[in-house]
Design an enzyme around this catalytic site. Structure first.
Site, PDB file in Angstrom:
ATOM      1  N   LEU A 222       0.847  -1.191   0.000  1.00 36.43           N
ATOM      2  CA  LEU A 222       0.000   0.000   0.000  1.00 36.43           C
ATOM      3  C   LEU A 222       0.885   1.243   0.000  1.00 36.43           C
ATOM      4  CD1 LEU A 222      -2.567  -1.421   2.572  1.00 36.43           C
ATOM      5  CD2 LEU A 222      -2.882  -1.165   0.107  1.00 36.43           C
TER       6      LEU A 222
ATOM      7  N   LYS B 289      14.911   1.445   3.434  1.00 34.65           N
ATOM      8  CA  LYS B 289      14.215   1.836   2.195  1.00 34.65           C
ATOM      9  C   LYS B 289      14.077   3.361   2.104  1.00 34.65           C
ATOM     10  CE  LYS B 289      11.710   1.610  -1.504  1.00 34.65           C
ATOM     11  NZ  LYS B 289      12.275   1.197  -2.787  1.00 34.65           N
TER      12      LYS B 289
ATOM     13  N   LYS C  72       6.732  10.924  -0.102  1.00 35.58           N
ATOM     14  CA  LYS C  72       6.444  10.251   1.182  1.00 35.58           C
ATOM     15  C   LYS C  72       7.716   9.621   1.746  1.00 35.58           C
ATOM     16  CE  LYS C  72       5.515   6.215   0.541  1.00 35.58           C
ATOM     17  NZ  LYS C  72       5.967   4.853   0.435  1.00 35.58           N
TER      18      LYS C  72
HETATM   19  P1  NDP Z   1       0.201   2.745  -6.257  1.00 36.47           P
HETATM   20  O1  NDP Z   1      -0.110   4.118  -5.835  1.00 36.47           O
HETATM   21  O2  NDP Z   1       0.331   2.416  -7.689  1.00 36.47           O
HETATM   22  O3  NDP Z   1      -0.864   1.706  -5.629  1.00 36.47           O
HETATM   23  C1  NDP Z   1      -1.283   1.824  -4.318  1.00 36.47           C
HETATM   24  C2  NDP Z   1      -2.194   0.671  -3.944  1.00 36.47           C
HETATM   25  O4  NDP Z   1      -2.722   0.922  -2.637  1.00 36.47           O
HETATM   26  C3  NDP Z   1      -3.404   0.519  -4.870  1.00 36.47           C
HETATM   27  O5  NDP Z   1      -3.757  -0.839  -4.902  1.00 36.47           O
HETATM   28  C4  NDP Z   1      -4.468   1.335  -4.125  1.00 36.47           C
HETATM   29  O6  NDP Z   1      -5.777   0.954  -4.418  1.00 36.47           O
HETATM   30  C5  NDP Z   1      -4.148   0.982  -2.698  1.00 36.47           C
HETATM   31  N1  NDP Z   1      -4.645   1.973  -1.764  1.00 36.47           N
HETATM   32  C6  NDP Z   1      -4.392   3.297  -1.735  1.00 36.47           C
HETATM   33  N2  NDP Z   1      -5.019   3.886  -0.698  1.00 36.47           N
HETATM   34  C7  NDP Z   1      -5.711   2.900  -0.066  1.00 36.47           C
HETATM   35  C8  NDP Z   1      -6.557   2.867   1.079  1.00 36.47           C
HETATM   36  N3  NDP Z   1      -6.814   3.974   1.789  1.00 36.47           N
HETATM   37  N4  NDP Z   1      -7.085   1.693   1.437  1.00 36.47           N
HETATM   38  C9  NDP Z   1      -6.831   0.563   0.745  1.00 36.47           C
HETATM   39  N5  NDP Z   1      -6.028   0.519  -0.347  1.00 36.47           N
HETATM   40  C10 NDP Z   1      -5.483   1.677  -0.735  1.00 36.47           C
HETATM   41  O7  NDP Z   1       1.551   2.348  -5.461  1.00 36.47           O
HETATM   42  P2  NDP Z   1       2.699   1.321  -5.887  1.00 36.47           P
HETATM   43  O8  NDP Z   1       2.113   0.008  -6.210  1.00 36.47           O
HETATM   44  O9  NDP Z   1       3.622   1.981  -6.851  1.00 36.47           O
HETATM   45  O10 NDP Z   1       3.510   1.252  -4.498  1.00 36.47           O
HETATM   46  C11 NDP Z   1       3.094   0.470  -3.391  1.00 36.47           C
HETATM   47  C12 NDP Z   1       4.187   0.566  -2.329  1.00 36.47           C
HETATM   48  O11 NDP Z   1       5.430   0.079  -2.888  1.00 36.47           O
HETATM   49  C13 NDP Z   1       4.469   2.019  -1.888  1.00 36.47           C
HETATM   50  O12 NDP Z   1       4.778   2.044  -0.529  1.00 36.47           O
HETATM   51  C14 NDP Z   1       5.680   2.412  -2.736  1.00 36.47           C
HETATM   52  O13 NDP Z   1       6.429   3.441  -2.105  1.00 36.47           O
HETATM   53  C15 NDP Z   1       6.421   1.084  -2.832  1.00 36.47           C
HETATM   54  N6  NDP Z   1       7.299   0.930  -3.999  1.00 36.47           N
HETATM   55  C16 NDP Z   1       6.876   1.207  -5.278  1.00 36.47           C
HETATM   56  C17 NDP Z   1       7.736   1.038  -6.356  1.00 36.47           C
HETATM   57  C18 NDP Z   1       7.330   1.305  -7.772  1.00 36.47           C
HETATM   58  O14 NDP Z   1       8.216   1.217  -8.655  1.00 36.47           O
HETATM   59  N7  NDP Z   1       6.076   1.622  -8.084  1.00 36.47           N
HETATM   60  C19 NDP Z   1       9.134   0.609  -6.143  1.00 36.47           C
HETATM   61  C20 NDP Z   1       9.446   0.269  -4.789  1.00 36.47           C
HETATM   62  C21 NDP Z   1       8.569   0.450  -3.753  1.00 36.47           C
HETATM   63  P3  NDP Z   1      -6.614   1.599  -5.641  1.00 36.47           P
HETATM   64  O15 NDP Z   1      -6.325   0.724  -6.811  1.00 36.47           O
HETATM   65  O16 NDP Z   1      -8.004   1.561  -5.187  1.00 36.47           O
HETATM   66  O17 NDP Z   1      -6.095   3.018  -5.828  1.00 36.47           O
END
Ligand code: NDP
Length: 295
Positions: free
Chosen positions: A65, A171, A240
């Protein structure tokens, strides 16, 4: 092994693919249900109706998340998972979270016989796709061993950082460095373009010299010079992360002026470019301020 995966975002959806096969029995939940249905249409997974439903019977629960606040929310919110987590299960939190919240969740779950591991990932969407992410985890070794098959399904370099929260701390610092590299390389290249140096030539030299980084070797050539700016990792999430690093420094009584200035600039970039911009688009802020385009 029964696994629940919560959070099918940019990176979570790619990680979950590696769990949609034997020896795993996968259940997915996503806030926007259509994404979970789309996932299950092409991969072997059951779609849960709520976080509570998702974790029932799961031995390992993966959360991916935006921040620890959302992990708290799916634990305690409406239809939250707290009361249906099985004793003996492991919550493997792949969110890039914050150490204090992870420690507090771990303590709460421990009282219920549930283990917590903070296990943020690095390598981006490319490594997520190929199942070769780097995992930095914090927590108890015996707990981790129970979740290891899941981690090995999407991870390649798997490193124990220390107690709960240590993975998050590592991280956050890694990503603070990424933010510094993007901002500093963006400023440097903007300066060189204004000075009449071709940015491709500049990168050829920098990448054979001591100023190079993943930003100069990969991100800028592939995304800025081409003007492609694909969305793989939202700028809001990098903002963040550097905020978590800044808070960690403050918690430790440190003065971190370089990091704090980079954090301020990332907040400004987020305000200017919005919640959906990619992290590399921070360079666009520097370009706009200096009336120059790096191409
Ligand atoms: P996204 O913003 O693409 O996705 C976030 C996910 O969290 C979605 O499934 C979203 O659901 C869900 N979400 C958001 N708010 C809520 C809530 N209030 N309740 C329930 N679900 C919620 O993020 P990423 O997948 O890119 O990243 C996820 C994590 O991994 C983060 O902490 C990020 O920092 C980390 N990360 C990301 C990388 C990347 O390359 N993208 C690399 C390394 C780490 P919905 O579909 O409904 O919006």
């Amino acid at each position: 092994m029964r696994v629940a995966f919560i959070g099918l975002g940019d990176i979570g959806s790619l990680m979950a693919v590696h769990l949609a096969r034997e020896p795993f029995a996968l259940t997915v939940w996503n806030r926007t249900e259509s994404k979970a249905r789309e996932f299950a249409a092409s991969h072997s997974a059951r779609v849960a109706t709520s976080p509570r439903d998702a974790v029932r019977g799961a031995e390992v629960i993966v959360t991916c998340l935006p921040s620890s606040a959302e992990v708290e929310a799916i634990l305690h919110g409406e239809q939250g998972m707290i009361d249906s987590l099985e004793r003996g299960s492991v919550l493997l939190d792949c969110t890039s979270g914050d150490p204090p919240t992870s420690r507090s969740i771990a303590a709460e779950l421990s009282a219920r016989g549930v283990s917590f591991i903070d296990a943020p990932v690095s390598g981006g969407t490319v490594a997520a796709k190929s199942g070769s992410l780097t995992i930095m985890w914090g927590g108890d070794k015996a707990d981790f061993e129970r979740a290891r098959p899941v981690v090995e399904a999407f991870g390649k370099k798997i490193v124990h950082a220390g107690p709960v929260g240590a993975g998050d701390a590592l991280k956050a610092v890694n990503n603070a460095l990424l933010a510094v590299h993007i901002l500093a390389t963006g400023e440097g290249l903007a300066m060189l373009v204004k000075a009449g140096v071709d940015p491709g030539v500049a990168l050829e030299v920098i990448n054979a010299s001591s100023g190079r980084s993943n930003t100069s070797e990969n991100l800028i050539p592939q995304r800025v010079l081409t003007r492609a700016f694909p969305r793989t990792f939202r700028l809001a999430l990098l903002d963040k992360d550097i905020g978590i690093a800044e808070a960690l420094g403050a918690e430790l009584g440190m003065d971190t002026p370089v990091l704090s200035l980079a954090a301020k600039r990332m907040h400004e970039a987020r305000a200017a470019l919005g919640e959906d911009a990619d992290h590399v688009e921070a360079v666009k802020m520097i370009e706009a301020e200096n009336d120059v385009v790096i191409r």
